[in-house]
Design an enzyme around this catalytic site. Structure first.
Site, PDB file in Angstrom:
ATOM      1  N   LYS A 236       0.918  -1.240  -0.143  1.00  0.00           N
ATOM      2  CA  LYS A 236      -0.021   0.013   0.152  1.00  0.00           C
ATOM      3  C   LYS A 236       0.799   1.187  -0.014  1.00  0.00           C
ATOM      4  O   LYS A 236       0.490   2.153  -0.648  1.00  0.00           O
ATOM      5  CB  LYS A 236      -1.022  -0.050   1.304  1.00  0.00           C
TER       6      LYS A 236
ATOM      7  N   GLN B   2      -4.845  -1.862   9.453  1.00  0.00           N
ATOM      8  CA  GLN B   2      -4.659  -3.106   8.610  1.00  0.00           C
ATOM      9  C   GLN B   2      -5.355  -4.103   9.490  1.00  0.00           C
ATOM     10  O   GLN B   2      -5.051  -4.402  10.781  1.00  0.00           O
ATOM     11  CB  GLN B   2      -3.244  -3.549   8.376  1.00  0.00           C
TER      12      GLN B   2
ATOM     13  N   ASP C 271     -11.113   2.783   4.095  1.00  0.00           N
ATOM     14  CA  ASP C 271     -11.299   1.351   3.756  1.00  0.00           C
ATOM     15  C   ASP C 271     -13.099   1.346   3.546  1.00  0.00           C
ATOM     16  O   ASP C 271     -13.443   0.022   3.171  1.00  0.00           O
ATOM     17  CB  ASP C 271     -11.126   0.437   5.066  1.00  0.00           C
TER      18      ASP C 271
HETATM   19  N1  LIG Z   1      -7.747  -2.603   6.588  1.00  0.00           N
HETATM   20  C1  LIG Z   1      -7.724  -3.409   5.728  1.00  0.00           C
HETATM   21  N2  LIG Z   1      -7.316  -4.922   6.190  1.00  0.00           N
HETATM   22  C2  LIG Z   1      -7.516  -5.827   5.362  1.00  0.00           C
HETATM   23  C3  LIG Z   1      -8.092  -5.661   3.898  1.00  0.00           C
HETATM   24  C4  LIG Z   1      -8.441  -4.043   3.626  1.00  0.00           C
HETATM   25  O1  LIG Z   1      -8.801  -3.962   2.528  1.00  0.00           O
HETATM   26  N3  LIG Z   1      -8.292  -3.303   4.415  1.00  0.00           N
HETATM   27  N4  LIG Z   1      -8.003  -6.718   3.113  1.00  0.00           N
HETATM   28  C5  LIG Z   1      -7.279  -8.090   3.116  1.00  0.00           C
HETATM   29  C6  LIG Z   1      -5.896  -7.726   3.042  1.00  0.00           C
HETATM   30  N5  LIG Z   1      -5.658  -6.915   1.718  1.00  0.00           N
HETATM   31  C7  LIG Z   1      -5.481  -5.516   2.150  1.00  0.00           C
HETATM   32  O2  LIG Z   1      -5.382  -5.086   3.214  1.00  0.00           O
HETATM   33  C8  LIG Z   1      -4.633  -7.333   0.690  1.00  0.00           C
HETATM   34  C9  LIG Z   1      -4.856  -8.629   0.312  1.00  0.00           C
HETATM   35  C10 LIG Z   1      -4.321  -9.329  -0.771  1.00  0.00           C
HETATM   36  C11 LIG Z   1      -3.559  -8.300  -1.747  1.00  0.00           C
HETATM   37  C12 LIG Z   1      -2.701  -8.856  -2.841  1.00  0.00           C
HETATM   38  O3  LIG Z   1      -2.614  -7.830  -3.812  1.00  0.00           O
HETATM   39  N6  LIG Z   1      -2.444  -9.968  -2.928  1.00  0.00           N
HETATM   40  C13 LIG Z   1      -1.648 -10.548  -4.260  1.00  0.00           C
HETATM   41  C14 LIG Z   1      -0.726 -11.654  -3.586  1.00  0.00           C
HETATM   42  C15 LIG Z   1       0.215 -11.170  -2.461  1.00  0.00           C
HETATM   43  C16 LIG Z   1       0.950 -12.085  -1.859  1.00  0.00           C
HETATM   44  O4  LIG Z   1       1.817 -12.637  -2.362  1.00  0.00           O
HETATM   45  O5  LIG Z   1       0.632 -12.612  -0.558  1.00  0.00           O
HETATM   46  C17 LIG Z   1      -2.419 -10.975  -5.355  1.00  0.00           C
HETATM   47  O6  LIG Z   1      -3.839 -11.551  -4.919  1.00  0.00           O
HETATM   48  O7  LIG Z   1      -2.054 -11.109  -6.519  1.00  0.00           O
HETATM   49  C18 LIG Z   1      -3.506  -6.828  -1.359  1.00  0.00           C
HETATM   50  C19 LIG Z   1      -4.441  -6.607  -0.354  1.00  0.00           C
HETATM   51  C20 LIG Z   1      -7.382  -8.203   4.744  1.00  0.00           C
HETATM   52  N7  LIG Z   1      -7.140  -7.096   5.651  1.00  0.00           N
END
Ligand SMILES: Nc1nc2c(c(=O)[nH]1)N[C@@H](CN(C=O)c1ccc(C(=O)N[C@@H](CCC(=O)O)C(=O)O)cc1)CN2
Length: 291
Positions: free
Chosen positions: A54, A98, A121
């Site tokens: 982020k 987070q 969020d």
């Molecule tokens: N405050 C927040 N917490 C959480 C959120 C949120 O939107 N706000 N969502 C999820 C986690 N998340 C963002 O925070 C999130 C999850 C996955 C990815 C992402 O880009 N994943 C990649 C792979 C990354 C890896 O190797 O692990 C992909 O899918 O290509 C971004 C953000 C829970 N918590």
């Protein structure tokens, strides 16, 4: 014919490029740089990766960000004190705490304490209420990311039957509401299924668009999907050290018309949509001079 792959990494990059121009224009007009405060409590390895992504994404579009790292032993009162300080800091436009938080902290108390204008969020009850009433201030990041992926891939939700698997506050519930709203990107007929739904496959097989956000690795198999359906996988599960979605990608992609991969599907969109909300927050909190 194997499914078309919906490339979230590419669509997120395009979205960031468009946003970077808007940020530059906003900053030139107002002298204000949109600023995001990220709060990370504890040492969850996945959360550390997401928060760092982020921050990098903020920098890539010309936004500022600050990371507030707190130990896992932080008390709820200490976290609320930090949130209160960020709420009152006029240089900060967006706050994200987070998730997940350590088990001794009540996430609802923390999300309720975040100022709704800085809640990029879109987790605060006021912002969720505005969304459900069809007059959103911010759009929830992952659901909005799903909506943008569909639009960018030429998949219309208008009159479509969307089946959403999972009723979480982060994805399932807001997504179902967003897609059912009147207007472009909405107008869907939505069925929300969850772990207690009886004969879940009888619903998934009716979907024009199937969204899996149920948190169970490889839950959706080919026999649960209608030939020619569009399948969006929101799952991020670790299985034998590998990141996998909620969809059995290989078998389902033989049946679907289009499908998102994991990684490289919905995940990158979540972060791109957070940036959009941060610019919106900066706009809402800045008195723009009308020339
Ligand atoms: N405050 C927040 N917490 C959480 C959120 C949120 O939107 N706000 N969502 C999820 C986690 N998340 C963002 O925070 C999130 C999850 C996955 C990815 C992402 O880009 N994943 C990649 C792979 C990354 C890896 O190797 O692990 C992909 O899918 O290509 C971004 C953000 C829970 N918590």
């Amino acid at each position: 014919m194997p499914a078309r792959i919906i490339d979230g990494k590419l669509i997120a990059q395009q979205s960031r490029e468009a946003l970077a121009l808007q940020v530059a224009e906003f900053t030139a007009e107002t002298g204000v740089t949109p600023r995001l405060a990220a709060v990370l409590v504890g040492d969850d390895p996945a959360s550390q990766v997401y928060v760092s992504s982020k921050q990098k994404a903020c920098a890539s579009v010309g936004m500022a960000s600050d990371l507030f790292r707190l130990p896992a032993t932080t008390t709820q009162a200490e976290l609320l004190e930090l949130v209160d300080r960020l709420n009152h800091d006029p240089s900060i436009h967006g706050i994200l705490v987070q998730l997940p938080l350590p088990s001794h902290i009540d996430p609802e108390a923390v999300l309720d304490a975040t100022h709704p204008m800085k809640d990029v969020d879109c987790f605060h009850a006021e912002n969720v209420g505005l969304l459900i009433q069809g007059r959103p201030r911010y759009l929830p990041c992952t659901p909005h990311g799903v909506q943008v992926l569909l639009e960018a891939s030429g998949v219309s939700t208008d009159g479509a039957h969307v089946v959403v698997l999972g009723r979480s506050d982060i994805v399932g519930k807001p997504l179902a509401n967003l897609l059912a709203l009147k207007g472009p990107g909405g107008n869907a007929t939505v069925t929300l299924c969850h772990s207690r739904t009886r004969n879940i496959a009888s619903f998934t097989r009716q979907a024009d668009i199937l969204v899996a956000a149920i948190g169970q690795p490889l839950f959706v198999k080919a026999d649960m999907v209608r030939e020619g359906a569009v399948v969006i996988d929101v799952g991020t599960n670790r299985l034998d050290g590998k990141l996998v979605g909620d969809v059995a990608f290989h078998e389902v992609s033989e049946k679907a018309a289009a499908i998102t991969p994991v990684p490289g599907g919905v995940g990158p969109m979540t972060i791109a949509m957070l940036l959009k909300n941060t610019l919106t927050a900066a706009r809402l909190q800045t008195k723009t001079i009308v020339r």
